[in-house]
Design a protein around this motif. Structure first.
Motif, PDB file in Angstrom:
ATOM      1  N   LYS A 135       3.997 -10.078 -12.516  1.00 44.93           N
ATOM      2  CA  LYS A 135       4.073  -9.152 -11.387  1.00 44.93           C
ATOM      3  C   LYS A 135       2.988  -9.516 -10.366  1.00 44.93           C
ATOM      4  O   LYS A 135       1.916 -10.009 -10.717  1.00 44.93           O
ATOM      5  N   ALA A 136       3.297  -9.283  -9.114  1.00 44.70           N
ATOM      6  CA  ALA A 136       2.338  -9.506  -8.043  1.00 44.70           C
ATOM      7  C   ALA A 136       1.448  -8.282  -7.871  1.00 44.70           C
ATOM      8  O   ALA A 136       1.813  -7.167  -8.264  1.00 44.70           O
ATOM      9  N   ALA A 137       0.290  -8.474  -7.264  1.00 44.39           N
ATOM     10  CA  ALA A 137      -0.518  -7.321  -6.856  1.00 44.39           C
ATOM     11  C   ALA A 137       0.198  -6.561  -5.742  1.00 44.39           C
ATOM     12  O   ALA A 137      -0.001  -5.359  -5.567  1.00 44.39           O
ATOM     13  N   ALA A 138       1.040  -7.275  -5.015  1.00 42.81           N
ATOM     14  CA  ALA A 138       1.783  -6.668  -3.907  1.00 42.81           C
ATOM     15  C   ALA A 138       2.623  -5.506  -4.403  1.00 42.81           C
ATOM     16  O   ALA A 138       3.341  -5.612  -5.388  1.00 42.81           O
ATOM     17  N   GLU A 139       2.530  -4.403  -3.683  1.00 47.33           N
ATOM     18  CA  GLU A 139       3.251  -3.201  -4.060  1.00 47.33           C
ATOM     19  C   GLU A 139       3.891  -2.597  -2.821  1.00 47.33           C
ATOM     20  O   GLU A 139       3.281  -2.516  -1.763  1.00 47.33           O
ATOM     21  N   ASP A 140       5.127  -2.179  -2.959  1.00 48.49           N
ATOM     22  CA  ASP A 140       5.848  -1.558  -1.859  1.00 48.49           C
ATOM     23  C   ASP A 140       6.613  -0.368  -2.426  1.00 48.49           C
ATOM     24  O   ASP A 140       7.611  -0.521  -3.106  1.00 48.49           O
ATOM     25  N   LYS A 141       6.142   0.814  -2.124  1.00 49.63           N
ATOM     26  CA  LYS A 141       6.740   2.024  -2.684  1.00 49.63           C
ATOM     27  C   LYS A 141       7.684   2.692  -1.697  1.00 49.63           C
ATOM     28  O   LYS A 141       7.495   2.621  -0.477  1.00 49.63           O
TER      29      LYS A 141
END
Length: 306
Positions: A135-141
């Motif tokens: 998993k990436a640190a990138a997060e899109d909620k």
């Protein structure tokens, strides 16, 4: 959620409009395939019906191709309810995903909210033929987003603040958000917030943004990395009760093809992908220059040493 054939065509049409609006253009990697699976030595890549997913799919495709992996980048497919059955039965091999919403799609009773716990539970919930890589640190909620005027009117900085007034408000978002566990049902259960009406629009795209701006809706489901939020001065309401779980970007892939060079390249991408980077990708795609999504992906790869 199963959709009628008409609804599926509607999703494809919406995706096409969104792609055109963001300078999608033609992509030499895309062959516009019929949906049948590729050969055993080809990784067939899909994307959802919103621009960020399409950019990440282009990043995956270009990076893999540069390392000698044969790829077949398909046109946008639609929502998770449409593309997950496709990857499960093998007509596509790889798609960018988000840990929390995918977990809740697979297990409507999932309670995990923290990134590592969600990721671990997701791996356990997947069908035997699928896996997720790093998993990436990138997060899109997903987020409940309102205009500055609405936030001021109701003195709302969180969903909890808005809850007592939800009955006066119309909510807008993609059709599937109305039934997803962390969508309208989750907001109702977690915050006792029942909106006056739901308008089915698009996945944080131009229809939703326009409706929020002109007052047709007063609250919307818009992704937290969407460039329309800072551009329009929208307010992202906080989620103090964690209705929306961690949503780290992760490659969902056919287990048989998620090995060797393919796994190495995708894990390297995940290691470089940040939330700030996602926001910048979306901003570049929606800029006045309207670059193709393939160009946006190429620029990111170059800037990150690929």
């Amino acid at each position: 959620m199963r959709r009628s054939l008409i609804a599926r065509f509607a999703l494809v049409a919406t995706a096409a409009l969104a792609l055109a609006a963001c300078g999608g253009g033609s992509d030499p990697l895309q062959n516009g395939g019929s949906g049948s699976s590729g050969s055993a030595d080809t990784v067939v890549i899909g994307s959802a019906n919103f621009v960020e997913s399409q950019i990440i799919a282009n990043i995956y495709a270009q990076a893999l191709q540069a390392k000698g992996v044969k790829v077949d980048l398909r046109p946008p497919i639609g929502s998770r309810e449409t593309y997950f059955p496709a990857i499960k039965e093998g007509s596509i091999d790889l798609i960018p995903e988000y840990t929390g919403t995918l977990l809740q799609y697979l297990n409507k009773n999932a309670t995990e909210t923290e990134p590592d716990a969600v990721y671990t539970a997701l791996k356990a919930a997947l069908p035997d033929n699928l896996t997720v890589l790093d998993k990436a640190a990138a997060e899109d909620k997903d987020a409940v987003v309102v205009t500055k005027d609405t936030a001021t009117k109701y003195n709302a900085t969180s969903i909890a603040d808005l809850a007592p007034n939800c009955g006066q408000l119309t909510f807008g978002g993609p059709p599937e958000f109305q039934t997803r566990p962390d969508g309208i049902p989750g907001i109702q259960k977690t915050y006792n917030c029942t909106f006056k009406e739901y308008k089915a629009l698009d996945a944080g795209g131009p229809l939703t943004v326009a409706a929020l701006k002109n007052g047709d809706i007063q609250a919307a489901d818009i992704f937290t990395t969407d460039a329309s939020i800072p551009t329009n001065g929208f307010v992202v309401l906080t989620d103090p009760k964690d209705n929306f779980a961690a949503q780290n970007v992760v490659p969902l892939i056919n287990k048989a093809k998620g090995t060797g060079t393919t796994a190495d390249v995708l894990n390297q991408i995940s290691a470089k992908l940040t939330t700030e980077g996602l926001t910048q990708l979306n901003a570049e795609a929606s800029s006045d220059a309207k670059p193709s999504l393939a160009t946006v992906a190429k620029n990111w790869l170059s800037q990150n040493g690929f």
